[in-house]
Design a protein around this motif. Structure first.
Motif, PDB file in Angstrom:
ATOM      1  N   LYS A  99     -46.582  38.914 -91.945  1.00  0.00           N
ATOM      2  CA  LYS A  99     -45.310  39.639 -92.039  1.00  0.00           C
ATOM      3  C   LYS A  99     -44.956  40.266 -90.683  1.00  0.00           C
ATOM      4  N   LEU A 100     -45.935  40.944 -90.108  1.00  0.00           N
ATOM      5  CA  LEU A 100     -45.707  41.616 -88.830  1.00  0.00           C
ATOM      6  C   LEU A 100     -45.524  40.589 -87.693  1.00  0.00           C
ATOM      7  N   ILE A 101     -46.298  39.519 -87.742  1.00  0.00           N
ATOM      8  CA  ILE A 101     -46.151  38.482 -86.700  1.00  0.00           C
ATOM      9  C   ILE A 101     -44.745  37.877 -86.812  1.00  0.00           C
ATOM     10  N   ALA A 102     -44.286  37.626 -88.049  1.00  0.00           N
ATOM     11  CA  ALA A 102     -42.949  37.054 -88.241  1.00  0.00           C
ATOM     12  C   ALA A 102     -41.891  37.976 -87.640  1.00  0.00           C
ATOM     13  N   GLU A 103     -42.025  39.274 -87.887  1.00  0.00           N
ATOM     14  CA  GLU A 103     -41.048  40.229 -87.323  1.00  0.00           C
ATOM     15  C   GLU A 103     -41.078  40.187 -85.802  1.00  0.00           C
ATOM     16  N   GLY A 104     -42.289  40.108 -85.253  1.00  0.00           N
ATOM     17  CA  GLY A 104     -42.440  40.059 -83.794  1.00  0.00           C
ATOM     18  C   GLY A 104     -41.791  38.805 -83.223  1.00  0.00           C
ATOM     19  N   LEU A 105     -41.988  37.676 -83.898  1.00  0.00           N
ATOM     20  CA  LEU A 105     -41.436  36.409 -83.393  1.00  0.00           C
ATOM     21  C   LEU A 105     -39.906  36.391 -83.537  1.00  0.00           C
ATOM     22  N   GLN A 106     -39.409  36.955 -84.660  1.00  0.00           N
ATOM     23  CA  GLN A 106     -37.948  37.014 -84.872  1.00  0.00           C
ATOM     24  C   GLN A 106     -37.285  37.791 -83.732  1.00  0.00           C
ATOM     25  N   LYS A 107     -37.922  38.906 -83.358  1.00  0.00           N
ATOM     26  CA  LYS A 107     -37.341  39.748 -82.302  1.00  0.00           C
ATOM     27  C   LYS A 107     -37.495  39.052 -80.941  1.00  0.00           C
ATOM     28  N   ARG A 108     -38.669  38.464 -80.719  1.00  0.00           N
ATOM     29  CA  ARG A 108     -38.949  37.839 -79.420  1.00  0.00           C
ATOM     30  C   ARG A 108     -37.951  36.724 -79.111  1.00  0.00           C
ATOM     31  N   ILE A 109     -37.668  35.910 -80.136  1.00  0.00           N
ATOM     32  CA  ILE A 109     -36.862  34.711 -79.888  1.00  0.00           C
ATOM     33  C   ILE A 109     -35.434  35.036 -79.443  1.00  0.00           C
ATOM     34  N   LYS A 110     -35.008  36.270 -79.699  1.00  0.00           N
ATOM     35  CA  LYS A 110     -33.640  36.661 -79.304  1.00  0.00           C
ATOM     36  C   LYS A 110     -33.509  36.836 -77.786  1.00  0.00           C
ATOM     37  N   THR A 111     -34.635  37.191 -77.125  1.00  0.00           N
ATOM     38  CA  THR A 111     -34.529  37.502 -75.695  1.00  0.00           C
ATOM     39  C   THR A 111     -35.478  36.698 -74.807  1.00  0.00           C
ATOM     40  N   ASN A 112     -36.400  35.984 -75.424  1.00  0.00           N
ATOM     41  CA  ASN A 112     -37.457  35.337 -74.636  1.00  0.00           C
ATOM     42  C   ASN A 112     -37.622  33.901 -75.152  1.00  0.00           C
ATOM     43  N   ASP A 113     -37.324  32.911 -74.305  1.00  0.00           N
ATOM     44  CA  ASP A 113     -37.447  31.528 -74.800  1.00  0.00           C
ATOM     45  C   ASP A 113     -38.727  30.853 -74.307  1.00  0.00           C
TER      46      ASP A 113
END
Ligand SMILES: NC(=O)c1ccc[n+]([C@@H]2O[C@H](COP(=O)([O-])OP(=O)(O)OC[C@H]3O[C@@H](n4cnc5c(N)ncnc54)[C@H](O)[C@@H]3O)[C@@H](O)[C@H]2O)c1
Ligand SMILES: O=P(O)(O)OC[C@@H](O)[C@@H](O)[C@H](O)[C@H](O)CO
Length: 377
Positions: free
Chosen positions: A99-113
């Motif tokens: 759950k926490l990893i998913a949240e981290g990846l969701q946020k990351r993908i918005k600014t970091n490719d």
């Protein structure tokens, strides 16, 4: 380089953390154990001691910790900057950290490719693939498509015996010198990380099955048979003649299944078995039978270290595995009030009997292995 590692326990600190440090990573450990996380942040280093006649100590530096219960936001932030994510929390915890990893990846993908790989270092077949499944359940179909482009989930096999620690220094970990970390290469996104001690392979299946069905199949013999004979540690149990006979017999059976399935060289496989038996007898390690036997329901699962080699042996030889059947019996009779799964297993047996319980946990239903086990009970 930043690695975010979930699980600052035995294998996390004693193996993964040590190799990542040697590969020049800063490792941020994520754990729910407040004491360990505080200690990591206070000391910013810890020692890994090789348990051998000539002991060596490695001081692991460049480490920090985050308590995921009190500081989930910091975990999400760290995932945003990470170059690698690893886990060693236990197969049953993967669904929780997803759950926490998913949240981290969701946020990351918005600014970091930048591509990022997530490696589950658990004793199971397809650990990273399972973590991916859990993570993907938390995100939308659109996000899954974006994740597919940059996030890799390479499966891995990890091997190093790290017993429960009883040191005055809560961070110190005593480990066996031997180690093996094998990771599947084709599943990586972007560059494969340069970590000394990691072996990259095209197909992990023979490696993970050889490891699980030799090291871990062998290990449950002194654990379950040893416990039934009243031993407290693996080393004590390994000196019992009955344990020695059953471990050799069980590893010959799992070995036959592996050799016929993967065409391993017979002599090399025998040497592998001998090395592993030697590792269990390491006098500088004190490993409790209750650690090695923990989670008997998981260990009696269809793809785990007892049932899978036993059924594979029946498939390739058309014979019943005499020794693995004895190990299944001992696993079914394993009792430990401190182990939630052991308590649950005994409750299931009390309510439904051995046959129904074994059918449920092994998912084997009417397989002839069930009848072979029932004959011994
Ligand atoms: N110890 C070994 O010899 C060994 C060797 C190879 C593989 N493994 C595998 O490594 C994994 C970990 O085993 P271990 O022996 O290190 O166990 P461990 O209990 O020592 O470590 C697990 C850690 O995970 C933490 N944890 C639990 N829930 C968590 C959560 N929700 N978020 C973050 N952290 C959480 C625990 O607090 C603990 O520190 C298992 O899959 C095991 O099979 C262990
Ligand atoms: O971690 P588990 O519960 O899957 O298995 C217990 C031990 O057999 C295991 O931790 C071994 O020590 C390890 O797999 C050695 O590489």
């Amino acid at each position: 380089m930043l690695a975010v590692h979930f699980g600052a326990g035995n294998i996390g600190r004693g193996f993964i953390g040590a190799l990542l440090y040697q590969a020049d990573y800063h490792t941020t450990f994520v754990d729910v154990n407040e004491g360990i996380i505080n200690e990591i942040n206070e000391k910013q280093q810890y020692n890994v001691v090789l348990a051998a006649e000539e002991s060596e100590t490695l001081t692991v530096k460049n480490v920090s910790g985050i308590n995921s219960i009190t500081d989930p936001g910091k975990v999400i932030e760290a995932i945003g900057k990470a170059d690698l994510i690893t886990t060693a929390v236990g197969p049953n915890i993967l669904a929780i950290i997803a759950k926490l990893i998913a949240e981290g990846l969701q946020k990351r993908i918005k600014t970091n490719d930048k591509s990022l790989n997530i490696i589950a270092c658990e004793n199971m077949v397809g650990g990273s693939a399972l973590l991916k499944e859990h993570i993907y359940k938390q995100v939308t179909a659109d996000e899954q498509q974006q994740f597919d482009k940059v996030f890799g989930f390479p499966n891995a096999a990890v091997d190093r015996i790290v017993p429960n620690q009883v040191n005055e220094d809560p961070l110190l970990v005593s480990v066996e010198p031997y180690y093996e970390w094998v990771v599947e290469k084709p599943a990586f996104k972007g560059e494969v990380p340069a970590i000394d001690g990691v072996t990259y392979v095209e197909d992990l299946t023979p490696y993970i099955e050889r490891k699980l069905f030799t090291v871990n199949t062998g290990h449950v013999v002194p654990a379950y048979i040893g416990r039934s004979l009243g031993y407290a540690t693996i080393n004590e149990a390994m000196h019992d003649e009955k344990v020695q006979e059953i471990i050799r017999g069980a590893l010959n059976e799992s070995g036959e299944a592996l050799i016929q399935t993967y065409h391993f060289d017979r002599t090399e496989h025998q040497n592998y078995i001998d090395t592993i038996i030697g590792r269990f007898m390491n006098p500088y390690i004190s490993d409790e039978v209750t650690r090695v036997g923990r989670g008997p329901i998981r260990k009696l699962g269809p793809r785990d270290r007892i049932i899978r080699p036993a059924s594979l042996y029946m498939d390739v030889t058309d014979k019943v595995p005499t020794y693995l059947v004895q190990v299944i019996v001992a696993a079914l009779q394993y009792k430990n009030e401190q182990d939630e799964e052991a308590v649950k297993l005994q409750q299931m047996i009390a309510e439904q009997g051995y046959e129904k319980t074994l059918q449920t946990v092994s998912e084997l239903d009417t397989h002839p292995l069930i009848a072979a086990v029932m004959k011994e009970l």
